[in-house]
Design an enzyme around this catalytic site. Structure first.
Site: not given
Ligand SMILES: Cc1ncc(COP(=O)(O)O)c(C=O)c1O
Length: 404
Positions: A202
């Site tokens: 990210k």
């Molecule tokens: C659109 C979206 N939502 C949620 C997530 C989940 O994030 P995390 O890995 O921090 O749980 C991601 C992860 O890439 C994502 O791209």
């Protein structure tokens, strides 16, 4: 012969990954300081990170959690989403957005996106039923979706809004940061929370991690208790606290808290976020300019009333003009030692969602057409000018050698 020569010139010697974090000496020193401090789980650095994140976004309450997924889940739970409820979300998202709805026994109602790849407010409106309890818009790629229309719909139907801002740290809508209280100030009754991701790829990272922001005092309190086993000492005032060892479990909560080790990274990544975004924009501009004249490639759609922090740079291929499909395009990039990815395989095309909820190809045609023709190119602050030029040359080469 011409092609072979071009391939030799275009290909890289070393593989260019699709994404890489940029961790500096400040982050490393802060992590070492945490390890030496004797306090490695949730503690003073998490508190600092939360308060600096609130100052950055303009969200009254920030709650650090161990992933965006945990943040989305915590927010939906605190909002009372459960069995029999429906939650509307775009199909063009990562599976986590939908999975958390399933975890709560609710039904994810997947809707189509517009030509900017963002959830389509008209599709949301058409999907509202008496069972709908919440909308989960996703700020795809680091650009905000059409929030004004979404808040107004939510307010009209008395729905909660949980924004998936996994890509959107630093993103603005009408000049206001995603996660800020001020965004929905016109709708004081609206129950709203925003979840960010600090996963490794990210725009800022804590390795794994996330943050939830909200303007709602009560929701913030419920999320804080839920995120740590549902344990309350003094959080909920109706329960008394008879000693430091004493706690009461007021709900069957989760173990979603962030560690001070992760927060140590986050504090410095947040300070560098503005600079990271600037570099991402410069690279995006280089790509925009380089691909502007290629009819086979559509560059990302941007809106004048919001910024774009370019977590992703997704190009769309005009498959009519090419002899190869999107998968082959990715293979060609790989042959030239360049990584890429696809964001996203629509959730309604995933086997689980087909089997459990009956979704199938044909249900959400705009997202399907986008999925069939998009790929995301490498874009991150650690890329050199040479790396960017290599990607541009590779894309030009693949297009020019694979025209119909
Ligand atoms: C659109 C979206 N939502 C949620 C997530 C989940 O994030 P995390 O890995 O921090 O749980 C991601 C992860 O890439 C994502 O791209």
């Amino acid at each position: 012969m011409q092609t072979m020569m071009q391939t030799e010139e275009v290909g890289r010697e070393s593989f260019l990954p699709f994404a890489l974090p940029l961790i500096g000496e400040e982050e490393i020193a802060e992590v070492v300081d945490t390890l030496r401090s004797g306090w490695v789980t949730t503690g003073p650095k998490v508190k600092r990170f939360e308060s600096e994140f609130s100052a950055y976004t303009g969200g009254s309450h920030s709650l650090a959690v161990n992933s965006c997924t945990a943040g989305l889940h915590t927010a939906l739970t605190a909002l009372g989403i459960g069995a029999g409820d429906e939650v509307i979300l775009p199909t063009l998202t990562f599976c986590a957005t939908a999975n958390v709805v399933v975890h709560l026994g609710a039904r994810p109602v997947l809707v189509d996106v517009g030509s900017d790849y963002q959830i389509d407010p008209k599709a949301i409106e058409a999907a509202v039923t008496p069972r709908t309890k919440a909308i989960m818009p996703v700020h795809y790629a680091g650009q905000s979706c059409e929030l004004e229309a979404i808040y107004s719909l939510a307010a009209a139907h008395e729905l909660a809004v949980v924004e998936d801002a996994a890509h959107a740290a630093g993103t603005t809508y009408h000049g206001i940061k995603i996660g800020a209280d001020q965004l929905s100030a016109q709708y004081p009754e609206l129950r709203r929370a925003t979840a960010f991701s600090f996963y490794a790829n990210k725009n800022m990272t804590t390795g794994e991690g996330g943050m939830i922001t909200t303007a709602d005092d009560e929701l913030a309190q419920e999320m804080r208790v839920l995120s740590l086993h549902g344990m309350s000492k003094d959080a909920w005032k109706r329960y008394s606290n008879s000693g430091s060892w004493f706690y009461e479990v007021v709900s069957a909560g989760y173990k979603n808290n962030m560690t001070d080790i992760a927060a140590a990274l986050g504090i410095h990544q947040l300070r560098r976020l503005g600079g990271f975004i600037q570099v991402r924009r410069q690279i995006a501009r280089s790509y925009d300019e380089a691909f502007a004249g290629i009819d086979a490639i559509q560059t990302p759609v941007t809106h004048h009333d919001r910024n774009h922090v370019y977590h992703l740079y997704a190009i769309r291929l005009d498959l009519e003009t090419l002899r190869i499909d999107r998968g082959e395009f990715i293979n060609e990039l790989r042959k030239l030692n360049i990584g890429s990815s696809v964001h996203f395989i629509p959730v309604h095309l995933q086997p689980f969602y087909g089997d459990r909820f009956g979704y199938k190809r044909g249900d959400l045609p705009r997202a399907e057409a986008i999925y069939d023709s998009i790929l995301s190119l490498p874009l991150y602050p650690g890329m050199s000018r040479r790396d960017v030029d290599d990607v541009i040359a590779a894309v030009h080469h693949i297009v020019s050698t694979n025209r119909r």
